[in-house]
Design a protein around this motif. Sequence first.
Motif, PDB file in Angstrom:
ATOM      1  N   PHE A 393      38.403 -22.095  16.101  1.00 48.66           N
ATOM      2  CA  PHE A 393      39.316 -23.036  15.447  1.00 48.66           C
ATOM      3  C   PHE A 393      39.358 -22.885  13.931  1.00 48.66           C
ATOM      4  CE2 PHE A 393      41.690 -26.906  14.874  1.00 48.66           C
ATOM      5  CZ  PHE A 393      42.476 -26.921  16.020  1.00 48.66           C
ATOM      6  N   GLN A 394      38.374 -22.266  13.349  1.00 48.27           N
ATOM      7  CA  GLN A 394      38.399 -22.087  11.895  1.00 48.27           C
ATOM      8  C   GLN A 394      39.597 -21.255  11.464  1.00 48.27           C
ATOM      9  OE1 GLN A 394      36.412 -23.619   9.572  1.00 48.27           O
ATOM     10  NE2 GLN A 394      37.936 -22.776   8.177  1.00 48.27           N
ATOM     11  N   LYS A 395      39.970 -20.296  12.318  1.00 47.03           N
ATOM     12  CA  LYS A 395      41.147 -19.486  12.012  1.00 47.03           C
ATOM     13  C   LYS A 395      42.392 -20.355  11.945  1.00 47.03           C
ATOM     14  CE  LYS A 395      43.869 -15.583  13.762  1.00 47.03           C
ATOM     15  NZ  LYS A 395      44.038 -14.600  14.854  1.00 47.03           N
ATOM     16  N   VAL A 396      42.503 -21.318  12.854  1.00 42.92           N
ATOM     17  CA  VAL A 396      43.646 -22.233  12.855  1.00 42.92           C
ATOM     18  C   VAL A 396      43.669 -23.051  11.568  1.00 42.92           C
ATOM     19  CG1 VAL A 396      44.716 -24.198  14.023  1.00 42.92           C
ATOM     20  CG2 VAL A 396      43.659 -22.370  15.362  1.00 42.92           C
ATOM     21  N   ILE A 397      42.514 -23.559  11.196  1.00 40.94           N
ATOM     22  CA  ILE A 397      42.413 -24.352   9.967  1.00 40.94           C
ATOM     23  C   ILE A 397      42.879 -23.537   8.766  1.00 40.94           C
ATOM     24  CG2 ILE A 397      40.798 -25.483   8.392  1.00 40.94           C
ATOM     25  CD1 ILE A 397      39.146 -26.271  10.866  1.00 40.94           C
ATOM     26  N   ASP A 398      42.434 -22.299   8.704  1.00 41.96           N
ATOM     27  CA  ASP A 398      42.800 -21.436   7.568  1.00 41.96           C
ATOM     28  C   ASP A 398      44.301 -21.143   7.554  1.00 41.96           C
ATOM     29  OD1 ASP A 398      40.135 -21.390   6.885  1.00 41.96           O
ATOM     30  OD2 ASP A 398      39.733 -19.452   7.830  1.00 41.96           O
ATOM     31  N   LEU A 399      44.873 -20.828   8.720  1.00 39.95           N
ATOM     32  CA  LEU A 399      46.296 -20.495   8.788  1.00 39.95           C
ATOM     33  C   LEU A 399      47.172 -21.688   8.423  1.00 39.95           C
ATOM     34  CD1 LEU A 399      46.353 -18.335  12.054  1.00 39.95           C
ATOM     35  CD2 LEU A 399      46.904 -17.538   9.743  1.00 39.95           C
ATOM     36  N   VAL A 400      46.841 -22.865   8.973  1.00 40.28           N
ATOM     37  CA  VAL A 400      47.638 -24.057   8.680  1.00 40.28           C
ATOM     38  C   VAL A 400      47.484 -24.459   7.216  1.00 40.28           C
ATOM     39  CG1 VAL A 400      47.945 -26.506   9.223  1.00 40.28           C
ATOM     40  CG2 VAL A 400      47.540 -24.866  11.069  1.00 40.28           C
ATOM     41  N   SER A 401      46.284 -24.382   6.697  1.00 40.67           N
ATOM     42  CA  SER A 401      46.044 -24.735   5.294  1.00 40.67           C
ATOM     43  C   SER A 401      46.844 -23.839   4.355  1.00 40.67           C
ATOM     44  CB  SER A 401      44.554 -24.636   4.974  1.00 40.67           C
ATOM     45  OG  SER A 401      43.795 -25.537   5.738  1.00 40.67           O
ATOM     46  N   THR A 402      46.931 -22.567   4.686  1.00 40.09           N
ATOM     47  CA  THR A 402      47.686 -21.619   3.860  1.00 40.09           C
ATOM     48  C   THR A 402      49.187 -21.866   3.974  1.00 40.09           C
ATOM     49  OG1 THR A 402      45.966 -19.942   4.111  1.00 40.09           O
ATOM     50  CG2 THR A 402      48.160 -19.178   3.449  1.00 40.09           C
ATOM     51  N   GLU A 403      49.647 -22.093   5.223  1.00 42.53           N
ATOM     52  CA  GLU A 403      51.080 -22.307   5.450  1.00 42.53           C
ATOM     53  C   GLU A 403      51.585 -23.539   4.708  1.00 42.53           C
ATOM     54  OE1 GLU A 403      54.898 -21.706   7.310  1.00 42.53           O
ATOM     55  OE2 GLU A 403      53.142 -20.414   7.049  1.00 42.53           O
ATOM     56  N   PHE A 404      50.776 -24.582   4.620  1.00 42.49           N
ATOM     57  CA  PHE A 404      51.193 -25.831   3.991  1.00 42.49           C
ATOM     58  C   PHE A 404      50.418 -26.099   2.698  1.00 42.49           C
ATOM     59  CE2 PHE A 404      51.982 -26.379   8.572  1.00 42.49           C
ATOM     60  CZ  PHE A 404      53.348 -26.668   8.546  1.00 42.49           C
ATOM     61  N   ALA A 405      50.146 -25.064   1.953  1.00 47.54           N
ATOM     62  CA  ALA A 405      49.298 -25.178   0.755  1.00 47.54           C
ATOM     63  C   ALA A 405      49.879 -26.126  -0.287  1.00 47.54           C
ATOM     64  CB  ALA A 405      49.094 -23.793   0.142  1.00 47.54           C
ATOM     65  N   ASP A 406      51.196 -26.319  -0.272  1.00 43.71           N
ATOM     66  CA  ASP A 406      51.816 -27.196  -1.269  1.00 43.71           C
ATOM     67  C   ASP A 406      51.830 -28.666  -0.840  1.00 43.71           C
ATOM     68  OD1 ASP A 406      52.351 -25.020  -2.894  1.00 43.71           O
ATOM     69  OD2 ASP A 406      54.338 -24.681  -2.018  1.00 43.71           O
ATOM     70  N   GLU A 407      51.315 -28.955   0.362  1.00 42.14           N
ATOM     71  CA  GLU A 407      51.285 -30.326   0.859  1.00 42.14           C
ATOM     72  C   GLU A 407      49.854 -30.872   0.818  1.00 42.14           C
ATOM     73  OE1 GLU A 407      54.125 -31.603   1.358  1.00 42.14           O
ATOM     74  OE2 GLU A 407      55.361 -29.802   1.549  1.00 42.14           O
ATOM     75  N   ALA A 408      49.683 -32.121   1.218  1.00 42.46           N
ATOM     76  CA  ALA A 408      48.349 -32.738   1.262  1.00 42.46           C
ATOM     77  C   ALA A 408      47.654 -32.305   2.553  1.00 42.46           C
ATOM     78  CB  ALA A 408      48.465 -34.252   1.208  1.00 42.46           C
ATOM     79  N   VAL A 409      46.613 -31.474   2.416  1.00 40.09           N
ATOM     80  CA  VAL A 409      45.899 -30.919   3.566  1.00 40.09           C
ATOM     81  C   VAL A 409      44.501 -31.532   3.634  1.00 40.09           C
ATOM     82  CG1 VAL A 409      44.982 -28.830   4.641  1.00 40.09           C
ATOM     83  CG2 VAL A 409      47.183 -28.758   3.451  1.00 40.09           C
ATOM     84  N   ASP A 410      44.134 -32.007   4.820  1.00 39.90           N
ATOM     85  CA  ASP A 410      42.819 -32.617   5.043  1.00 39.90           C
ATOM     86  C   ASP A 410      42.136 -31.866   6.178  1.00 39.90           C
ATOM     87  OD1 ASP A 410      40.617 -34.174   5.591  1.00 39.90           O
ATOM     88  OD2 ASP A 410      41.716 -36.038   5.923  1.00 39.90           O
ATOM     89  N   THR A 411      40.941 -31.316   5.914  1.00 39.38           N
ATOM     90  CA  THR A 411      40.218 -30.548   6.930  1.00 39.38           C
ATOM     91  C   THR A 411      38.939 -31.249   7.383  1.00 39.38           C
ATOM     92  OG1 THR A 411      39.080 -29.254   5.216  1.00 39.38           O
ATOM     93  CG2 THR A 411      41.136 -28.344   6.100  1.00 39.38           C
ATOM     94  N   SER A 412      38.901 -32.571   7.269  1.00 39.42           N
ATOM     95  CA  SER A 412      37.695 -33.302   7.675  1.00 39.42           C
ATOM     96  C   SER A 412      37.549 -33.365   9.192  1.00 39.42           C
ATOM     97  CB  SER A 412      37.709 -34.720   7.100  1.00 39.42           C
ATOM     98  OG  SER A 412      38.835 -35.444   7.562  1.00 39.42           O
ATOM     99  N   ASP A 413      38.653 -33.185   9.925  1.00 44.57           N
ATOM    100  CA  ASP A 413      38.619 -33.180  11.392  1.00 44.57           C
ATOM    101  C   ASP A 413      39.738 -32.258  11.862  1.00 44.57           C
ATOM    102  OD1 ASP A 413      38.335 -33.627  14.071  1.00 44.57           O
ATOM    103  OD2 ASP A 413      38.855 -35.746  14.026  1.00 44.57           O
ATOM    104  N   GLY A 414      39.418 -30.977  12.098  1.00 44.12           N
ATOM    105  CA  GLY A 414      40.470 -30.013  12.351  1.00 44.12           C
ATOM    106  C   GLY A 414      41.250 -29.809  11.068  1.00 44.12           C
ATOM    107  N   VAL A 415      42.569 -29.854  11.163  1.00 44.67           N
ATOM    108  CA  VAL A 415      43.386 -29.744   9.958  1.00 44.67           C
ATOM    109  C   VAL A 415      44.596 -30.663  10.089  1.00 44.67           C
ATOM    110  CG1 VAL A 415      44.572 -27.702  10.898  1.00 44.67           C
ATOM    111  CG2 VAL A 415      44.633 -28.173   8.426  1.00 44.67           C
TER     112      VAL A 415
END
Length: 460
Positions: A393-415
């Motif tokens: 799942f870390q790969k998912v977190i990284d991909l989503v975080s990068t895709e939406f880098a200009d938005e408010a991203v929270d990774t405290s529980d998944g992404v």
Amino acid sequence: MSSPLIISVSGLRGEIGIALTPEVAVCYALAFSQATHSDKPFVVAYDGRRSGSLLVDAITASLNSVGRSVYDASVASTPTVGALVRTLGASGGIQISASHNPRQFNGMKLFSSEGRVIPKSDGEAVLALYNGLRSGQLTPPYVDVDSLGERVKLTDTTSAHLQLILQTVDVDLIRSHRFSVALDSNNGAGSVLGRILLDALNCRYVILGDQANGDFLHTPEPTEENLQPVISRARDFGVDVVFCQDPDADRLALIDENGRYIGEEYTTAICCKNRLQKAQTSGERGPYNLVINCASSRMSLDIANEFGGECFRSPVGEANVVDLLKRKRAIYGGEGNGGPIDPRVGYVRDSFVGIAQALEMMARNSARLSEIADGIRNYSIVKRKVALPSGGFQKVIDLVSTEFADEAVDTSDGVRVDFSDSWVLARPSNTEPIARVIAEAPTRAQADALCDQVETLMKQ
């Protein structure tokens, strides 16, 4: 293919005879006993599943064998176990339930002496001891015959919980409306206290599945899809509201007087609004703060703002919501899966709290449930179950975080990604070997599009 044993922050669950065997249950109970620094009895109960009594016997015998006594509550709801732990001054509690999972599953939920599900740190200590016992590195502290624990069967398991609930509502006002109610307990534990509560509130009622034997009349999770057999009959009941519980009765979904599925998300939102309305009207001192988890509807955020309070978000999981409730000293909270948490009753999700307080909301506002729901700003929320990605799942977190880098991203529980009027969350489930993708937006099309976008990233 059978599913593996799943151990979360505050318990475990698995298929009976495959992942969850009496040996597993005994080791987990003994680990909990060793991690509990008290010699007072434990409360043990089950949600009515056929396999529950077997596990009660195995767990009780194991605890007795190490000198620990047990209060046997037989069939009881999860929130009732929390109330019993507190009122009896017990060391803790073990609720035997697989919650919304199908009948071939069962599980164990652990309660601390506060009558709440144990927090993460305590759960980690239990897991370490469990692994030591299962591997043979640790030996249970068995006692001799003169030091064995006792099994005390409780004759009244509901009175304490009932009184706590009734103290939060205007009983006379509700009774004066003589509401007509259908309660779908689905042959789980909900009917045990449900019938008593509805009698206390002077309701006319019919109960669907009141045997508490685990022979579910429909798939047990109270979602719109699973409740179609109830929804199709709802208008024929001619009632003011249909309340639908999960097997251990810590979740509640609503169907209105027109047979419309209001759902689980509205349960917590309506209860939150009722609590803040009453607090403001009575002049109760604020702040009027709420706590929900990061997968719950933003309706509660709007409600907190309406009354000048804040709404805080925790990671998913009842223990996490409770931790934040206590830390923020919030006056109410819950999870969007139909689990209101009223600290005045206990730090446990509670369908009976939802029943009483939804009826009070209707009575206080002289309004039908449909009108109450329509008076709360509506969003479309989409919840999907998807396969866990093979790359972790870390790969998912990284991909989503990068895709939406200009938005408010929270990774405290998944992404989780928050936009101005919507959000999307991807996280591995705590209770099933799947991932969940959840989005909420002003329209269903927007929510679906967000889920599609995240699922596409998950497949890369």
